[in-house]
Design a protein around this motif. Structure first.
Motif, PDB file in Angstrom:
ATOM      1  N   PHE A  85      49.470 -22.486 -22.362  1.00  0.00           N
ATOM      2  CA  PHE A  85      48.713 -23.291 -23.316  1.00  0.00           C
ATOM      3  C   PHE A  85      48.291 -24.611 -22.670  1.00  0.00           C
ATOM      4  CE2 PHE A  85      50.779 -20.384 -26.205  1.00  0.00           C
ATOM      5  CZ  PHE A  85      49.868 -20.219 -27.232  1.00  0.00           C
ATOM      6  N   GLY A  86      47.075 -25.023 -22.922  1.00  0.00           N
ATOM      7  CA  GLY A  86      46.573 -26.288 -22.400  1.00  0.00           C
ATOM      8  C   GLY A  86      45.924 -26.206 -21.044  1.00  0.00           C
ATOM      9  N   GLU A  87      45.831 -25.009 -20.476  1.00  0.00           N
ATOM     10  CA  GLU A  87      45.255 -24.883 -19.130  1.00  0.00           C
ATOM     11  C   GLU A  87      43.792 -25.302 -19.089  1.00  0.00           C
ATOM     12  OE1 GLU A  87      45.930 -20.891 -17.884  1.00  0.00           O
ATOM     13  OE2 GLU A  87      48.037 -21.247 -17.337  1.00  0.00           O
ATOM     14  N   GLU A  88      43.070 -25.129 -20.184  1.00  0.00           N
ATOM     15  CA  GLU A  88      41.659 -25.494 -20.206  1.00  0.00           C
ATOM     16  C   GLU A  88      41.412 -26.852 -20.863  1.00  0.00           C
ATOM     17  OE1 GLU A  88      39.534 -22.369 -22.089  1.00  0.00           O
ATOM     18  OE2 GLU A  88      40.089 -20.843 -20.597  1.00  0.00           O
ATOM     19  N   HIS A  89      42.482 -27.527 -21.286  1.00  0.00           N
ATOM     20  CA  HIS A  89      42.326 -28.840 -21.916  1.00  0.00           C
ATOM     21  C   HIS A  89      42.331 -29.924 -20.834  1.00  0.00           C
ATOM     22  CE1 HIS A  89      43.083 -32.319 -24.518  1.00  0.00           C
ATOM     23  NE2 HIS A  89      42.736 -31.552 -25.538  1.00  0.00           N
ATOM     24  N   PRO A  90      41.489 -30.949 -20.972  1.00  0.00           N
ATOM     25  CA  PRO A  90      41.441 -32.018 -19.962  1.00  0.00           C
ATOM     26  C   PRO A  90      42.791 -32.689 -19.713  1.00  0.00           C
ATOM     27  CG  PRO A  90      39.583 -32.207 -21.462  1.00  0.00           C
ATOM     28  CD  PRO A  90      40.474 -31.139 -22.015  1.00  0.00           C
ATOM     29  N   LEU A  91      43.626 -32.787 -20.737  1.00  0.00           N
ATOM     30  CA  LEU A  91      44.944 -33.413 -20.602  1.00  0.00           C
ATOM     31  C   LEU A  91      46.051 -32.392 -20.410  1.00  0.00           C
ATOM     32  CD1 LEU A  91      44.688 -36.187 -23.363  1.00  0.00           C
ATOM     33  CD2 LEU A  91      44.337 -36.431 -20.903  1.00  0.00           C
ATOM     34  N   GLY A  92      45.689 -31.146 -20.194  1.00  0.00           N
ATOM     35  CA  GLY A  92      46.687 -30.109 -19.986  1.00  0.00           C
ATOM     36  C   GLY A  92      47.497 -29.835 -21.236  1.00  0.00           C
ATOM     37  N   PHE A  93      48.761 -29.455 -21.036  1.00  0.00           N
ATOM     38  CA  PHE A  93      49.606 -29.128 -22.184  1.00  0.00           C
ATOM     39  C   PHE A  93      49.805 -30.329 -23.094  1.00  0.00           C
ATOM     40  CE2 PHE A  93      53.728 -28.828 -24.310  1.00  0.00           C
ATOM     41  CZ  PHE A  93      53.531 -27.658 -25.034  1.00  0.00           C
ATOM     42  N   PHE A  94      49.861 -31.537 -22.524  1.00  0.00           N
ATOM     43  CA  PHE A  94      50.046 -32.738 -23.341  1.00  0.00           C
ATOM     44  C   PHE A  94      48.940 -32.857 -24.384  1.00  0.00           C
ATOM     45  CE2 PHE A  94      49.416 -37.388 -23.974  1.00  0.00           C
ATOM     46  CZ  PHE A  94      50.628 -37.647 -24.617  1.00  0.00           C
ATOM     47  N   GLY A  95      47.709 -32.495 -23.994  1.00  0.00           N
ATOM     48  CA  GLY A  95      46.583 -32.577 -24.913  1.00  0.00           C
ATOM     49  C   GLY A  95      46.735 -31.666 -26.111  1.00  0.00           C
ATOM     50  N   VAL A  96      47.125 -30.420 -25.884  1.00  0.00           N
ATOM     51  CA  VAL A  96      47.290 -29.494 -27.007  1.00  0.00           C
ATOM     52  C   VAL A  96      48.563 -29.815 -27.794  1.00  0.00           C
ATOM     53  CG1 VAL A  96      45.953 -27.659 -25.925  1.00  0.00           C
ATOM     54  CG2 VAL A  96      48.424 -27.741 -25.544  1.00  0.00           C
ATOM     55  N   PHE A  97      49.555 -30.385 -27.116  1.00  0.00           N
ATOM     56  CA  PHE A  97      50.793 -30.763 -27.799  1.00  0.00           C
ATOM     57  C   PHE A  97      50.514 -31.856 -28.839  1.00  0.00           C
ATOM     58  CE2 PHE A  97      54.683 -33.323 -28.157  1.00  0.00           C
ATOM     59  CZ  PHE A  97      55.616 -32.345 -28.493  1.00  0.00           C
ATOM     60  N   LEU A  98      49.645 -32.805 -28.487  1.00  0.00           N
ATOM     61  CA  LEU A  98      49.292 -33.861 -29.434  1.00  0.00           C
ATOM     62  C   LEU A  98      48.616 -33.285 -30.671  1.00  0.00           C
ATOM     63  CD1 LEU A  98      47.926 -36.697 -27.101  1.00  0.00           C
ATOM     64  CD2 LEU A  98      50.106 -36.643 -28.319  1.00  0.00           C
ATOM     65  N   ILE A  99      47.789 -32.270 -30.458  1.00  0.00           N
ATOM     66  CA  ILE A  99      47.126 -31.622 -31.594  1.00  0.00           C
ATOM     67  C   ILE A  99      48.154 -30.886 -32.449  1.00  0.00           C
ATOM     68  CG2 ILE A  99      45.400 -29.917 -32.280  1.00  0.00           C
ATOM     69  CD1 ILE A  99      43.999 -30.474 -29.592  1.00  0.00           C
ATOM     70  N   ALA A 100      49.039 -30.131 -31.799  1.00  0.00           N
ATOM     71  CA  ALA A 100      50.044 -29.344 -32.523  1.00  0.00           C
ATOM     72  C   ALA A 100      51.022 -30.228 -33.285  1.00  0.00           C
ATOM     73  CB  ALA A 100      50.803 -28.453 -31.540  1.00  0.00           C
ATOM     74  N   ALA A 101      51.166 -31.499 -32.849  1.00  0.00           N
ATOM     75  CA  ALA A 101      52.102 -32.409 -33.525  1.00  0.00           C
ATOM     76  C   ALA A 101      51.738 -32.617 -34.987  1.00  0.00           C
ATOM     77  CB  ALA A 101      52.144 -33.753 -32.797  1.00  0.00           C
ATOM     78  N   MET A 102      50.482 -32.317 -35.374  1.00  0.00           N
ATOM     79  CA  MET A 102      50.095 -32.427 -36.768  1.00  0.00           C
ATOM     80  C   MET A 102      50.958 -31.537 -37.646  1.00  0.00           C
ATOM     81  SD  MET A 102      46.566 -31.540 -38.773  1.00  0.00           S
ATOM     82  CE  MET A 102      47.187 -29.980 -39.377  1.00  0.00           C
ATOM     83  N   ALA A 103      51.359 -30.375 -37.116  1.00  0.00           N
ATOM     84  CA  ALA A 103      52.168 -29.436 -37.897  1.00  0.00           C
ATOM     85  C   ALA A 103      53.508 -30.049 -38.290  1.00  0.00           C
ATOM     86  CB  ALA A 103      52.383 -28.140 -37.111  1.00  0.00           C
ATOM     87  N   SER A 104      54.076 -30.866 -37.400  1.00  0.00           N
ATOM     88  CA  SER A 104      55.345 -31.536 -37.709  1.00  0.00           C
ATOM     89  C   SER A 104      55.109 -32.818 -38.492  1.00  0.00           C
ATOM     90  CB  SER A 104      56.106 -31.849 -36.410  1.00  0.00           C
ATOM     91  OG  SER A 104      56.454 -30.669 -35.726  1.00  0.00           O
ATOM     92  N   GLY A 105      54.043 -33.547 -38.140  1.00  0.00           N
ATOM     93  CA  GLY A 105      53.743 -34.784 -38.855  1.00  0.00           C
ATOM     94  C   GLY A 105      53.430 -34.548 -40.313  1.00  0.00           C
ATOM     95  N   TYR A 106      52.907 -33.359 -40.632  1.00  0.00           N
ATOM     96  CA  TYR A 106      52.573 -33.026 -42.010  1.00  0.00           C
ATOM     97  C   TYR A 106      53.812 -32.881 -42.891  1.00  0.00           C
ATOM     98  CZ  TYR A 106      50.999 -30.202 -45.979  1.00  0.00           C
ATOM     99  OH  TYR A 106      50.768 -29.725 -47.238  1.00  0.00           O
TER     100      TYR A 106
END
Length: 526
Positions: free
Chosen positions: A218-239
């Protein structure tokens, strides 16, 4: 803005509300467990974890679970600040009343305005969670189509959510005793079910916890790598981990609130972290196949894992407990929104304040506010009825507003700490909770966390705001535009109109032995 606590000499009453300049008009009947249950049911791990597991997993894979402890630590800092405030001001509309005592009238009004709007949106998004669970228990709950059409999922979700909000409106309008009784029973069921479900999932584990260290590509195609997609996924916990202030917002209806509310806040967020984290861990370890696309689908997710692992009858029994959790979460969110509307209306700080602030003489609950919130909460659902990504859009906007309203408390609180004006000294009242020497570092962390998370959540990412067709720019930027609109519109409404008439309505003001300051008590026809 005027502070009700500064109204002239008050006749003391047993409720203690005269300390804040208000008469006791609500029913003070909530005990310790019911107060704790109010915070737990708003957070509602079985609702939140099951509702957005699919989003977190599809975005960042099993390693997204690390967002759970990170969000907990950040929100614990906020909860500790709130516990200190609840120990002094356990009043309805907690965030609004806290900001009123820590900052300016505009700042306080915005805190209440944003939290009121976020609670109304959260009410709709929580009720939508029924769509993720009910059709998996029985296909008959899919009232529209068979669930495979482009809008079947969203339209059916809106229908189920509207029915749920209608039921919640009736219960909350009837009185706090009925609401808290149902809520307490529901929370007990939720806690027992969570413990049993955790045990069952861990018992059926097919892999070790090392899977949480594998980014799985996951995150291989994101400019920030896994950290980039992790920040997006954090919404699931922040909710999930917010709304713990509900225990204090029900303070006027709680016995010994200055001691009960702070402890309820901290116990609610801690219990939710422990049980929710173990649920995430158990689900990931027990999933038969982590590459199964159903794990990242809205009609699959953690519910799909439970059904796959535990089988028909047992799996569906646990899903039924999730429905119970959604019901009590809806009740709690609705109750919190009612108290915020009531608190602001009581200070004549909303349009039609006199009507919205009315308390039923027998049931002792703001009945008009309960009905208005129920009706208004359905509007965002109808607007988004043809939007398949309705869950993530409403969820993300509601928590952005929540985090902003929390910042409107923690920022002025931090400023007061630097000015040596907080905690209060020698004011004649005994606080129910104090951070002592840890107050400053905790408050700094709470502000930094709130600011960072707000920026992360409002960022116009297509993965959140425009994840499915049509991929329009206004959908991607919809969150930013909506948040900006409610802040600017709300500020203009307050500055140009409401602030000129603000003041405690006469029917809600504490009894006084000397004539009250006319600036603090609204005229009968205002």
């Amino acid at each position: 803005m005027s502070e009700p606590s500064k109204i002239g000499p008050c006749k003391s009453d047993a409720s203690g509300m005269d300390e804040f300049g208000y008469a006791q008009t609500l029913d003070r009947s909530i005990g310790k467990f019911a107060s704790f249950a109010a915070g737990v049911s708003y957070i509602s791990i079985l609702t939140g974890v099951f509702q957005l597991f699919y989003f977190g997993f599809s975005t960042a894979g099993p390693a997204y679970a690390w967002s759970w402890p990170i969000v907990f630590v950040g929100q614990l800092m906020v909860a500790l600040c709130f516990a200190e405030l609840a120990g002094r001001y356990p009043v309805a509309g907690s965030v609004y009343n806290w900001a009123k005592r820590l900052s300016t009238g505009t700042w306080a009004w915005l805190a209440g305005w944003l939290l009121l709007l976020s609670s109304i949106m959260a009410l709709g998004s929580v009720a939508l969670a029924l769509q993720i669970t009910l059709p998996q228990i029985w296909s008959g709950f899919q009232l529209v189509g068979d669930g495979t059409g482009p809008y079947d999922f969203a339209v059916n979700g809106v229908i189920l959510a509207t029915i749920m909000i209608g039921i919640s409106t009736l219960i909350n309008a009837f009185g706090v005793k009925l609401m808290t009784m149902i809520n307490s029973v529901g929370v007990f069921v939720e806690l027992v079910a969570a413990v049993l479900l955790i045990a069952a999932l861990i018992w059926h584990s097919v892999r070790g916890p090392e899977v949480l260290l594998d980014t799985a590509g996951f995150g291989e195609e994101h400019p920030l790598g896994f950290f980039g997609v992790f920040l997006i996924a954090a919404m699931a916990s922040g909710y999930v981990m917010y709304g713990f202030d509900t225990a204090s917002s029900l303070g006027e209806e709680t016995k010994d609130p200055k001691r009960t509310a702070p402890r309820a806040i901290l116990r609610a967020v801690t219990a939710s972290f422990l049980l929710g984290g173990l649920l995430l861990l158990g689900g990931i370890l027990a999933a038969p196949d982590l590459s199964d696309p159903k794990l990242g689908a809205a009609d699959g997710g953690l519910q799909y894992i439970v059904l796959s692992v535990l089988g028909g009858p047992f799996g569906k029994a646990f899903l039924a407990c999730i429905v119970v959790a959604v019901v009590v979460c809806t009740l709690a969110v609705h109750a919190a929104a009612i108290r915020m509307m009531f608190a602001m209306a009581r200070d004549n700080n909303l349009p039609f304040s006199r009507q919205l602030g009315k308390v039923h003489p027998t049931r002792k609950t703001p009945t008009v506010a309960a009905i208005v919130i129920g009706v208004v909460a359905v509007i965002p659902l109808i607007v988004n009825i043809s939007q398949p990504a309705i869950f993530t859009i409403l969820s993300s906007i509601s928590i952005v507003l929540i985090y902003l309203s929390y910042l409107l408390v923690t920022v002025p609180m931090l400023r007061r700490r630097f000015l040596k004006k907080w905690p209060l000294k020698d004011d004649g009242s005994e606080p129910g909770f104090s951070l002592g020497k840890w107050g400053l570092p905790v408050n700094i962390l709470a502000v930094l966390w709130g600011g960072a998370m707000t920026l992360n959540l409002v960022w116009p990412r297509p993965e959140i705001y425009s994840s499915v067709p049509p991929f329009e720019w206004y959908l991607q930027w919809g969150g930013v535009m909506f948040v900006a609109a409610v802040i600017i519109g709300g500020t203009l409404l307050y500055r140009l109109r409401i602030r000129h008439r603000t003041g405690v309505l006469a029917e809600h003001a504490a009894a006084v032995t000397t004539p009250p300051d006319p600036a603090l008590v609204a005229a009968p026809n205002s």
